[in-house]
Design a protein around this motif. Structure first.
Motif, mmCIF file in Angstrom:
data_model
loop_
_atom_site.group_PDB
_atom_site.id
_atom_site.type_symbol
_atom_site.label_atom_id
_atom_site.label_comp_id
_atom_site.label_asym_id
_atom_site.label_seq_id
_atom_site.Cartn_x
_atom_site.Cartn_y
_atom_site.Cartn_z
ATOM 1 N N ASP A 97 107.744 46.696 -24.734
ATOM 2 C CA ASP A 97 107.966 45.489 -25.530
ATOM 3 C C ASP A 97 107.725 44.309 -24.590
ATOM 4 O O ASP A 97 108.635 43.853 -23.904
ATOM 5 C CB ASP A 97 109.399 45.506 -26.076
ATOM 6 C CG ASP A 97 109.740 44.247 -26.865
ATOM 7 O OD1 ASP A 97 108.860 43.384 -27.044
ATOM 8 O OD2 ASP A 97 110.911 44.132 -27.270
ATOM 9 N N SER A 119 110.629 42.018 -19.939
ATOM 10 C CA SER A 119 110.101 42.964 -20.922
ATOM 11 C C SER A 119 110.998 44.187 -21.013
ATOM 12 O O SER A 119 111.721 44.524 -20.080
ATOM 13 C CB SER A 119 108.671 43.368 -20.548
ATOM 14 O OG SER A 119 107.832 42.229 -20.623
ATOM 15 N N CYS A 122 110.081 49.515 -26.364
ATOM 16 C CA CYS A 122 110.122 49.562 -27.836
ATOM 17 C C CYS A 122 110.924 50.772 -28.291
ATOM 18 O O CYS A 122 111.628 50.710 -29.287
ATOM 19 C CB CYS A 122 108.706 49.649 -28.389
ATOM 20 S SG CYS A 122 107.725 48.161 -28.168
#
Ligand code: FES
Length: 130
Positions: A97, A119, A122
Motif C-alpha cells: 500500500d 507505506s 494491503c
C-alpha cells in the motif's frame, strides 16, 4: 482548487503534463499529503525479514519503520513522511500500500520496493529483503 506555494506549482505542472508519456515528469514534493497514521482506519499485518529470519507484527498504530527500529534492524530515514526516499527497502512478497510521493506509477506497480516510513501492506504480510 490548488494548494499553495510550491505544491500549487507542482499540481499545475502535473495537470499540464497529464498527456505526456507515463513517468516522464518527475517532481519533488515539499510536504506529504497525509502524515498522521489513523489506527481506526488501518489494519495490522506481519513483516517477514528474509535475511534476518525474523517475523514481526505491525500493529495498526505502528509504522513499518518503527517496528524495524524496535527490532534493531538498521534502516536509513530522513523525512519520515514519504518525501525523500531514504528509507526505501526491497520487497520480495506481498502487496504494498504505497503512501509515499517518491515512486512513480510504474515503480509502484512493480511492487518490489517501498518507503517503510509511511507505506504499509494491503494484505496480511510483506516479505522484505532485510
Ligand atoms: S524517510 Fe523519507 S521517504 Fe521515508
Amino acid at each position: 482548487m490548488y494548494a499553495c506555494g510550491p505544491e500549487r506549482l507542482l499540481q499545475a505542472l502535473a495537470e499540464a503534463g497529464a498527456h505526456w508519456p507515463e513517468d516522464s515528469l518527475h517532481t519533488e514534493h515539499f510536504h506529504a499529503q497525509a502524515t498522521q497514521l489513523d489506527p481506526s482506519r488501518e489494519h495490522g499485518f506481519e513483516l517477514v525479514l528474509k535475511d534476518s529470519g525474523l517475523t514481526l507484527p505491525v500493529a495498526p498504530d505502528q509504522t513499518v519503520l518503527s517496528v524495524l527500529r524496535a527490532a534493531n534492524i538498521d534502516v536509513q530515514s530522513d523525512c519520515g513522511e514519504g518525501l525523500c526516499g531514504s528509507c526505501e527497502v526491497r520487497v520480495l512478497g506481498g502487496q504494498i500500500d504505497h503512501r509515499d510521493v517518491v515512486l512513480t506509477r510504474s515503480e509502484r506497480d512493480a511492487q518490489n520496493r517501498m518507503m517503510v516510513c509511511c507505506s504499509r501492506a494491503c494484505g496480511d504480510r510483506l516479505v522484505l529483503e532485510l
